[in-house]
Design an enzyme around this catalytic site. Structure first.
Site, short mmCIF file in Angstrom:
data_model
loop_
_atom_site.label_atom_id
_atom_site.label_comp_id
_atom_site.label_asym_id
_atom_site.label_seq_id
_atom_site.Cartn_x
_atom_site.Cartn_y
_atom_site.Cartn_z
N GLY A 52 0.54 -0.99 0.23
CA GLY A 52 0.03 -0.36 0.08
C GLY A 52 0.58 1.35 -0.24
N GLU A 53 0.63 1.94 0.96
CA GLU A 53 0.95 3.77 0.96
C GLU A 53 1.60 3.40 1.45
OE1 GLU A 53 3.43 7.04 0.98
OE2 GLU A 53 1.15 6.67 1.63
N CYS A 84 6.00 -5.59 0.93
CA CYS A 84 6.63 -3.64 -0.06
C CYS A 84 5.83 -2.87 0.95
CB CYS A 84 5.23 -3.82 -1.21
SG CYS A 84 6.09 -2.17 -2.07
N ARG A 115 13.11 3.28 0.33
CA ARG A 115 11.57 3.58 0.15
C ARG A 115 11.19 3.17 -1.12
NH1 ARG A 115 7.89 7.88 2.63
NH2 ARG A 115 6.48 7.76 -0.08
N ILE A 143 6.15 -3.50 -7.44
CA ILE A 143 5.79 -2.55 -7.66
C ILE A 143 6.18 -0.93 -7.10
CG2 ILE A 143 3.41 -1.34 -8.15
CD1 ILE A 143 2.34 -4.03 -7.87
N ARG A 144 6.14 0.10 -7.27
CA ARG A 144 7.53 0.96 -6.66
C ARG A 144 8.03 -0.49 -5.40
NH1 ARG A 144 3.45 5.70 -5.20
NH2 ARG A 144 5.34 6.24 -4.26
N HIS A 179 5.30 -8.59 -4.26
CA HIS A 179 4.00 -8.74 -3.89
C HIS A 179 3.60 -10.08 -4.16
CE1 HIS A 179 2.32 -4.38 -3.21
NE2 HIS A 179 3.12 -4.39 -4.14
N GLU A 181 1.00 -11.68 -3.32
CA GLU A 181 -0.56 -11.65 -3.22
C GLU A 181 -0.90 -11.66 -4.89
OE1 GLU A 181 0.15 -7.07 -2.58
OE2 GLU A 181 1.55 -9.28 -1.62
#
Length: 198
Positions: A52-53, A84, A115, A143-144, A179, A181
């Site tokens: 998430g963020e 993540c 990060r 992802i990022r 990730h 998931e």
């Protein structure tokens, strides 16, 4: 058996589905609960921090009073998996970006994180990753993604890419920069479940 997924923000439903599939694969059952407020963490036998963020996640778990419960769970030996953004939250320290945003860290692992180690979202990628507890490559989705830049003596490195640590374990805490998931391969979730059932 009760597994809690921190459900304040992030890939919550995907983790729930992956846990359900992984449990079914091993013929096991467990109650999976979403954690959105204080009081649920102490009832869980395992915890999952989704992606998430990370700044938002950190702020909300602090506001809801969940952070202290997670730290207590860690001390009690409850298995915890962060993916993540969840990896970032497990860290003791972060890079300048983490410091600049006043990112709340739980300090569950003796690690320092970068990060956005692999760049922005458009630089996301998939790779066949060699993970120490698996006997064949794992299709990891980044992802990022963050990365671990420093790991203390008690930290076991599980996987790296180009010298960047992307999976690690310390005591009862697992951290993955990717990730799990978002793939059909349940082996990472199975490794987490091993901590609960063995």
């Amino acid at each position: 058996m009760r597994i809690g997924v921190i459900a304040i923000q992030g890939d919550v439903s995907e983790h729930v589905e992956s846990l359900e599939r992984a449990l079914a694969e091993r013929g096991a059952t467990a109650e999976i609960v979403n954690i959105k407020h204080k009081g649920i963490v102490p009832t869980c036998d395992g915890l999952v921090f989704p992606g998430g963020e990370s700044t938002t996640l950190g702020r909300l778990i602090l506001r809801e009073g969940i952070d202290a419960e997670i730290k207590d769970a860690k001390e009690q030996g409850i298995p915890i998996m962060g993916t993540c953004a969840g990896l970032i939250l497990t860290a003791k320290a972060g890079d300048s970006q983490v410091e600049k945003t006043h990112q709340h860290l739980l300090g569950l692992m003796d690690i320092k994180v970068n990060r956005n180690a692999f760049g922005r979202q458009f630089q996301s990628f998939e790779v066949g990753l060699e993970i120490s507890f698996l006997d064949s490559p794992y299709n990891a989705v980044f992802i990022r993604a963050p990365a671990i830049t420093e790991a203390g003596e008690g930290v076991k490195v599980l996987a790296s890419i180009d010298g960047k640590i992307v999976a690690a374990e310390q005591d009862n805490v697992l951290a993955f920069a990717f990730h799990p998931e978002l793939t059909d391969d349940m082996r990472v979730h199975q490794y987490f479940l091993d901590k609960l059932f063995n």
